[in-house]
Write an enzyme that holds these catalytic residues in place. Structure first.
Site, short mmCIF file in Angstrom:
data_model
loop_
_atom_site.label_atom_id
_atom_site.label_comp_id
_atom_site.label_asym_id
_atom_site.label_seq_id
_atom_site.Cartn_x
_atom_site.Cartn_y
_atom_site.Cartn_z
CE LYS A 114 -4.29 -1.77 2.00
NZ LYS A 114 -5.19 -1.76 3.15
CE LYS A 197 -8.98 -8.64 -2.86
NZ LYS A 197 -9.13 -8.78 -1.43
CE LYS A 200 -12.59 -0.74 0.14
NZ LYS A 200 -12.61 -2.01 0.88
P1 ADP Z 1 -11.57 -4.85 -0.93
O1 ADP Z 1 -10.65 -5.98 -1.31
O2 ADP Z 1 -12.67 -4.63 -1.92
O3 ADP Z 1 -10.81 -3.60 -0.57
P2 ADP Z 1 -11.74 -5.32 1.90
O4 ADP Z 1 -10.27 -5.44 1.90
O5 ADP Z 1 -12.37 -4.19 2.64
O6 ADP Z 1 -12.30 -5.33 0.39
O7 ADP Z 1 -12.33 -6.69 2.42
C1 ADP Z 1 -13.24 -6.86 3.45
C2 ADP Z 1 -13.44 -8.35 3.65
O8 ADP Z 1 -13.93 -8.96 2.45
C3 ADP Z 1 -12.15 -9.10 3.97
O9 ADP Z 1 -12.43 -10.10 4.94
C4 ADP Z 1 -11.73 -9.72 2.68
O10 ADP Z 1 -10.97 -10.91 2.84
C5 ADP Z 1 -13.08 -10.01 2.02
N1 ADP Z 1 -12.96 -9.91 0.55
C6 ADP Z 1 -12.69 -8.80 -0.17
N2 ADP Z 1 -12.68 -9.05 -1.49
C7 ADP Z 1 -12.96 -10.38 -1.62
C8 ADP Z 1 -13.09 -11.26 -2.75
N3 ADP Z 1 -12.97 -10.82 -3.99
N4 ADP Z 1 -13.39 -12.57 -2.51
C9 ADP Z 1 -13.54 -13.02 -1.26
N5 ADP Z 1 -13.42 -12.25 -0.16
C10 ADP Z 1 -13.13 -10.95 -0.32
NA NA Z 2 -8.42 -5.42 0.42
#
Ligand code: ADP
Ligand code: NA
Length: 330
Positions: A114, A197, A200
């Protein structure tokens, strides 16, 4: 102690959760609230490690909590709260910061990724110590298990190391938690770029299924999902990542095994899979949105639920912090 204690958190940064958040995390939280003493929080302290507009953050925190309730978290069966409403998180984080090596924190790969993207002038010290706040989140509740995605494994290891270090230096205080890595089947990929994956932070939202978007918008995204030039519905993550992703999502929403689905779609084209998936999703998301909206339409009720959650959380957190302060010499 009776039932195992679990703790997990989700950031309020995006307003609407996406399908990956739901299938990869939130849905498991809902299941885990039954057999465990579960603590779930919206981690707004973590959110401000990058710049947030105050009004947007406040609103997204409420929307996040409403979605957790809409997804099936039941305040009678779990403790749901907002992190900043429990000041012990920041207080314990300071103590744990003073037990963490600078080099140890600098080795956290998520920080390295990051901060490399942001550049050092925009990277906050908060982002650097983010994993230590996470350590405090878990240890405050004496959690036995922490349901997280694979990406959080290193932070969980840090949590275990610091719990051990504190216990060795000051005497047995913290439960050393076990990681509970959520199943790989829950890994959801972007519908337009199945190599990546669903996230957002994707460059475009064309392959991102936001739970609060109109169901029709998401149905269209399913119907125009990227697949491959083959026509047979079969599961092969390497050769057919798009179709495999659609099968995983179908399986997660329908409860049918991937093998069963492959048999079900024998002799049918990808269009049949996409249409069925769009319908399945719509069937699930419509009542989810209605339940979420109920909480958003009744801010007093949402406040009441969150205040009660914070009170329950504080009862546990304050007890741990008092013991920590005593051991440290405060
Ligand atoms: P992002 O990856 O969109 O920034 P976050 O990091 O806020 O989302 O993730 C919040 C939760 O959702 C975490 O527990 C993360 O492991 C799960 N998560 C996020 N994206 C995925 C995905 N594509 N498939 C499965 N779990 C996910
Ligand atoms: Na993330």
């Amino acid at each position: 102690k009776g039932r195992p204690r679990v703790l997990s958190g989700i950031q309020p940064t995006s307003g609407s959760f996406h399908l990956g958040n739901y299938l990869g995390a939130v849905r498991q939280w809902v299941d885990l609230q039954e057999a465990n003493d579960a603590f779930y929080m919206v981690v707004d302290l973590h959110a401000i490690t990058v710049e947030q507009d105050p009004a947007v953050l406040r609103q997204n925190t409420r929307i996040s909590a409403a979605q957790l309730l809409g997804a099936g978290l039941d305040p009678e069966r779990c403790t749901l709260f907002v992190q900043s409403q429990v000041p012990e998180h920041a207080q314990l984080a300071w103590v744990m910061n003073c037990l963490t090596g600078f080099g140890e924190a600098a080795r956290m790969t998520q920080f390295k990724d990051k901060s490399a993207k942001q550049g050092s002038d925009r990277t906050t010290v908060g982002l650097f110590t983010y994993p230590v706040l996470m350590v405090a989140d878990v240890l405050l509740y004496q959690a036995d298990a922490v349901p997280v995605g694979e990406d959080q494994r290193q932070h969980l290891e840090l949590t275990r190391d610091l719990a051990d270090r504190f216990n060795t230096r000051y005497g047995q205080t913290f439960t050393v938690p076990e990681p509970y890595i959520l199943k790989a089947t829950a890994k959801i990929q972007d519908l337009q770029d199945p190599a990546a994956k669903m996230s957002k932070s994707a460059a475009t939202d064309k392959g991102l299924v936001n739970l609060l978007d109109p169901a029709k918008t998401s149905a269209k995204k399913f119907k125009s999902a990227v697949t491959d030039t083959d026509t047979v519905v079969s599961y092969d993550e390497a050769a057919k990542p798009g179709v495999s992703n659609l099968l995983r999502i179908h399986s997660a929403l329908s409860g049918r095994s991937v093998d069963e689905l492959v048999a079900h779609f024998e002799g049918k084209m990808y269009g049949a899979l996409k249409t069925e998936l769009a319908d399945l999703f719509t069937e699930w998301v419509t009542p989810f949105q209605a339940r979420t909206q109920q909480y958003l339409d009744d801010p007093a009720e949402l406040d009441r639920v969150l205040a009660l959650g914070a009170e329950k959380a504080r009862a546990v957190a304050a007890e741990t912090l008092a013991e920590v302060y005593d051991r440290v010499g405060f």
